[in-house]
Every structure is written in structure tokens, then in C-alpha cells.
Design a protein around this motif. Structure first.
Motif, PDB file in Angstrom:
ATOM      1  N   GLU B  95      28.256  58.854  -5.842  1.00  0.00           N
ATOM      2  CA  GLU B  95      28.981  57.482  -5.188  1.00  0.00           C
ATOM      3  C   GLU B  95      30.193  57.790  -5.059  1.00  0.00           C
ATOM      4  N   ALA B  96      31.093  57.269  -3.931  1.00  0.00           N
ATOM      5  CA  ALA B  96      31.884  57.550  -3.555  1.00  0.00           C
ATOM      6  C   ALA B  96      33.331  56.586  -2.612  1.00  0.00           C
ATOM      7  N   ASP B  97      33.806  56.483  -2.774  1.00  0.00           N
ATOM      8  CA  ASP B  97      34.638  55.379  -1.511  1.00  0.00           C
ATOM      9  C   ASP B  97      33.758  55.736  -0.015  1.00  0.00           C
ATOM     10  N   ASP B  98      34.178  57.549  -0.319  1.00  0.00           N
ATOM     11  CA  ASP B  98      34.642  57.840   1.642  1.00  0.00           C
ATOM     12  C   ASP B  98      33.352  59.660   1.011  1.00  0.00           C
ATOM     13  N   TYR B  99      33.238  59.965   1.991  1.00  0.00           N
ATOM     14  CA  TYR B  99      31.939  61.579   1.986  1.00  0.00           C
ATOM     15  C   TYR B  99      32.491  62.287   3.469  1.00  0.00           C
ATOM     16  N   PRO B 100      33.533  62.937   3.081  1.00  0.00           N
ATOM     17  CA  PRO B 100      33.877  63.870   4.307  1.00  0.00           C
ATOM     18  C   PRO B 100      33.208  64.783   5.037  1.00  0.00           C
ATOM     19  N   ARG B 101      32.596  64.997   4.096  1.00  0.00           N
ATOM     20  CA  ARG B 101      31.893  66.793   4.938  1.00  0.00           C
ATOM     21  C   ARG B 101      30.693  65.657   5.442  1.00  0.00           C
ATOM     22  N   ALA B 102      29.671  64.953   5.073  1.00  0.00           N
ATOM     23  CA  ALA B 102      28.988  64.049   5.389  1.00  0.00           C
ATOM     24  C   ALA B 102      28.983  63.077   6.870  1.00  0.00           C
ATOM     25  N   ARG B 103      30.522  63.248   6.504  1.00  0.00           N
ATOM     26  CA  ARG B 103      31.094  61.986   7.989  1.00  0.00           C
ATOM     27  C   ARG B 103      31.194  63.320   9.254  1.00  0.00           C
ATOM     28  N   GLU B 104      31.329  63.993   8.327  1.00  0.00           N
ATOM     29  CA  GLU B 104      31.801  64.849   9.907  1.00  0.00           C
ATOM     30  C   GLU B 104      30.737  65.658  10.508  1.00  0.00           C
ATOM     31  N   ALA B 105      29.727  66.100   9.254  1.00  0.00           N
ATOM     32  CA  ALA B 105      28.795  65.943   9.786  1.00  0.00           C
ATOM     33  C   ALA B 105      27.650  65.396  10.375  1.00  0.00           C
ATOM     34  N   ILE B 106      27.766  64.318   9.997  1.00  0.00           N
ATOM     35  CA  ILE B 106      27.192  63.238  11.451  1.00  0.00           C
ATOM     36  C   ILE B 106      27.453  62.151  11.913  1.00  0.00           C
ATOM     37  N   GLU B 107      28.837  62.501  12.080  1.00  0.00           N
ATOM     38  CA  GLU B 107      29.342  62.584  13.467  1.00  0.00           C
ATOM     39  C   GLU B 107      29.273  63.528  14.605  1.00  0.00           C
ATOM     40  N   ARG B 108      28.896  64.949  14.492  1.00  0.00           N
ATOM     41  CA  ARG B 108      29.108  65.500  14.625  1.00  0.00           C
ATOM     42  C   ARG B 108      27.226  66.087  15.803  1.00  0.00           C
ATOM     43  N   ALA B 109      26.716  65.335  14.598  1.00  0.00           N
ATOM     44  CA  ALA B 109      25.132  64.974  15.361  1.00  0.00           C
ATOM     45  C   ALA B 109      24.720  64.405  15.376  1.00  0.00           C
ATOM     46  N   GLY B 110      25.850  63.178  15.803  1.00  0.00           N
ATOM     47  CA  GLY B 110      25.191  61.941  16.864  1.00  0.00           C
ATOM     48  C   GLY B 110      24.609  60.612  16.188  1.00  0.00           C
ATOM     49  N   LEU B 111      25.077  61.222  14.961  1.00  0.00           N
ATOM     50  CA  LEU B 111      24.248  60.099  14.142  1.00  0.00           C
ATOM     51  C   LEU B 111      25.154  58.699  13.157  1.00  0.00           C
ATOM     52  N   THR B 112      24.884  57.774  12.020  1.00  0.00           N
ATOM     53  CA  THR B 112      25.161  56.669  12.838  1.00  0.00           C
ATOM     54  C   THR B 112      26.288  57.040  10.847  1.00  0.00           C
ATOM     55  N   TYR B 113      27.555  57.161  10.679  1.00  0.00           N
ATOM     56  CA  TYR B 113      27.925  57.414   9.452  1.00  0.00           C
ATOM     57  C   TYR B 113      27.710  55.521   8.375  1.00  0.00           C
ATOM     58  N   GLU B 114      27.114  55.622   7.470  1.00  0.00           N
ATOM     59  CA  GLU B 114      27.524  54.449   7.037  1.00  0.00           C
ATOM     60  C   GLU B 114      27.209  55.345   5.918  1.00  0.00           C
ATOM     61  N   PRO B 115      28.683  54.658   4.828  1.00  0.00           N
ATOM     62  CA  PRO B 115      28.297  55.042   3.428  1.00  0.00           C
ATOM     63  C   PRO B 115      28.010  54.215   2.487  1.00  0.00           C
ATOM     64  N   ARG B 116      27.472  53.364   2.918  1.00  0.00           N
ATOM     65  CA  ARG B 116      26.325  52.337   1.610  1.00  0.00           C
ATOM     66  C   ARG B 116      24.925  53.034   1.932  1.00  0.00           C
ATOM     67  N   PHE B 117      24.454  53.881   2.977  1.00  0.00           N
ATOM     68  CA  PHE B 117      23.007  54.163   3.353  1.00  0.00           C
ATOM     69  C   PHE B 117      22.878  54.994   1.567  1.00  0.00           C
TER      70      PHE B 117
END
Lengths: 205, 205
Positions: B95-117
């Protein structure tokens, strides 16, 4: 590059690289002096492959070796070579003579039933787990997954026709090992998104 | 039913059932005499859930307990409860505070970025593994998987609106744990079928 540079670029410790060399998994570099050897891009690609399989996907070394052997000496039939290489990836399930649940599902989905191919016992074991959990194994559910996977697979397999067998084995093994976790994470994220965004009603509180 | 019958129907040995009871994972049956207790269909469903998670998917008991606790006492928000239950399933990643690769991919795919999930760090780790292997993480590839998974997820999530939170947790956890292996086996079978059937040219021999 020297072994220290190979270590830096691959993220694999020098001691581990030396272990791979001793075990015959990584070819020796070209000797440039009594104590130094020179490594190339092929070595880097090989180290990254070994690391992806053993560190990331947790394959036992015996399975990594199986894959490397197929890369170094492919079987005569290219499709058989690919099947054996992908078959060295987890999950490792019990083998049998026949896989009746998988056979029925594969025929129904219009795919090819070949019991030697490892995904057949893997599917059998997955369906049995569903039955054991008391859930119904439903042809509609099979169709849902089979259609989605056929669509994905078509694009994934397309580039293989232009590859040598060796390149195709690396492509198939890494593509399977590294994209499976991506797909599973995206499936969970899609569930989560549909519920959080209210596109699908959540359960009653 | 008696414990012997519960064992027979679930395929779980009596000694293991007694262990689950001692550990508070399975409620005691209703005492019918000094030495006998009666078990119902609820007990059977619970045993099958525990067995599917621990035996089939290999979850550590601490994670099984986490899921059972969410079933017995759901959190106040139903979607949060589901997210935590599915988050107790493997893979377990850093786990980390932020997940930059996942964040970009999730936003690009139109999904919801919620780092706790939990699927967010899982996606981050999967993308990092692709980069570490020296492969290119390609937005076109992301779209391929995200579209397929969104399609699959829509049908999977649909029944949840009519369920209680407790039923939804069991549905989500078993659906995730037991259908992931089905989907992965079908993907490998689809690759194999396309090559064997000649629908896609195999690699050069």
C-alpha cells in the motif's frame, strides 16, 4: 554493459544474476578480461523475463526453466510450443484423463477441447470449485465470460503471426502472466465504479 | 442435520468443522442432547463459503475472518462493506499514499479512483510489473481490457440491487473469488483456439 549495470537496469541484485548464470538460466557475458564480462540487451531482456516470472508471478524455478528451455529449443510445432510455455504458468491443478465439465463448457463456447493444454484442467477445477461452493454453473454465465475473452484474445493473438517462435513464446508468456492481474483489477474496479456511481443500485442498507 | 451429515454435504472433515466452531467462524449447532447438535442450511452455506475462500483460493484465516465479520456486522455504508470484503481477497500488494499509474489508467478508462479500494494498489502493482519487464504500458491495451471488463461487470453487478447487504457480500466475494479462475482459463483457451483453428496465423516455425 558490465554486470553492475545489468543489475541496475533490471533491478535484480548482482548476487541473483550470478545465481542465474551458475544455474544456466542466463548465458555468460562475453569475457573482456579475467574478471569482467560484457552483457548486452539480450541479457537484459532475459533477466527481465526471469524476474517477471519468478518474482512477480511467483513461479517455482523449475517452471521458469521449462519456459526458458522452450525459448532456447522450441518444439517442432509452434502452437504446441506456445501451449506448453503458457502451461508452465500457474495455477497448477490436478491432472486427469478427462475433464467432463471443461469439455462441455469448451464445446458449448465453440472453443477447442485439447486435454493436454493446461487451461483445460484449470477450467475443470474452476467449475468444480463453483459447484462445491453450492453455486449453479450456468450456461449464460459461461457465455458472458467466453464472449468477452474471445474478443480480448483476438486482439492479443493477432501480432503472433509476424513473430518467430522464440519471440512468440516470450510474448505469450509475458502477456499471460502480466496482463491477467491487470484484467482482474479492472474487473473489480468496474464493479466498484458501477456501485459507487449509482449506475447500478447498491444492496439494501 | 448432524455434524457428520454437514461434513458429508460440504466435503469438509468433521475435525475441520469443529475447528471452525472453536474459532468462532461457524456458529454452534442447536443442542439436541448432551452430545449432539443440529445444523441447518445456513451452516452448510457458511462452511462452503469458508472452504471456497481458504481451500480453493488459499486465503489466510485472518482474511476469511475479515470477510465473515463483514457478513455478520456490515459497515454502515453497503458499498464500503462490499469494497472491504472484496479487498480481503488476494492478490495482497504493497500500500502507498498515491498510485499514479493506476490513477491515470482509471481516469482514462472512466472508472472511479478511490485509493482505499484494494483493486487500485493491485492495478498499480500490475502496471509496474509490466514496466519492469520492459514492456510498454499502452493506452490501447488498457482500453481493450477496460471495455471488456465493464461489459462483464455490468451483468455481474445487476442482481445486487435486490439483495440484503449480507447476501451481497457473499455474492460479491464468491463471484470474485470463483469466477476469476474461470475467466482466466477461458482467455487462455481462446488464445489456443484461435491458433489451433488457424483463425490467426501461428508464429513462423
Amino acid at each position: 554493459m558490465r554486470i553492475s549495470e545489468l543489475s541496475k537496469r533490471s533491478g535484480v541484485p548482482v548476487a541473483t544474476l550470478k545465481f542465474y548464470i551458475r544455474e544456466g538460466m542466463l548465458p555468460r557475458g562475453e569475457a573482456v578480461s579475467a574478471t569482467n564480462a560484457e552483457y548486452g540487451e539480450d541479457h537484459l531482456a532475459r533477466v527481465r523475463l526471469i524476474a517477471a516470472l519468478s518474482d512477480v508471478r511467483g513461479l517455482p524455478l523449475s517452471r521458469v526453466r521449462e519456459i526458458l528451455a522452450l525459448i532456447d529449443e522450441p518444439a517442432s510445432d509452434p502452437v504446441d510450443t506456445l501451449g506448453r510455455a503458457v502451461g508452465a504458468l500457474p495455477p497448477y491443478v490436478e491432472e486427469a484423463d478427462d475433464y467432463p465439465r471443461a469439455r462441455e463448457a469448451i464445446e458449448r463456447a465453440g472453443l477447442t477441447y485439447e486435454p493436454r493444454f493446461a487451461a483445460v484442467p484449470q477450467l475443470e477445477s474452476a467449475i468444480r470449485a463453483i459447484e462445491d461452493a453450492g453455486l449453479r454453473w450456468d450456461p449464460a454465465v459461461l457465455r458472458r465470460y467466453a464472449d468477452a475473452m474471445r474478443e480480448v484474445a483476438r486482439e492479443e493473438v493477432a501480432p503472433i503471426g509476424d513473430m518467430t517462435v522464440t519471440d512468440a513464446v516470450v510474448y505469450a508468456v509475458l502477456g499471460t502472466a502480466l496482463y491477467e492481474p491487470v484484467m482482474l483489477a479492472l474487473r473489480r474496479l468496474a464493479h466498484h465504479h458501477l456501485l459507487v456511481s449509482g449506475k447500478v443500485p447498491p444492496p439494501e442498507a
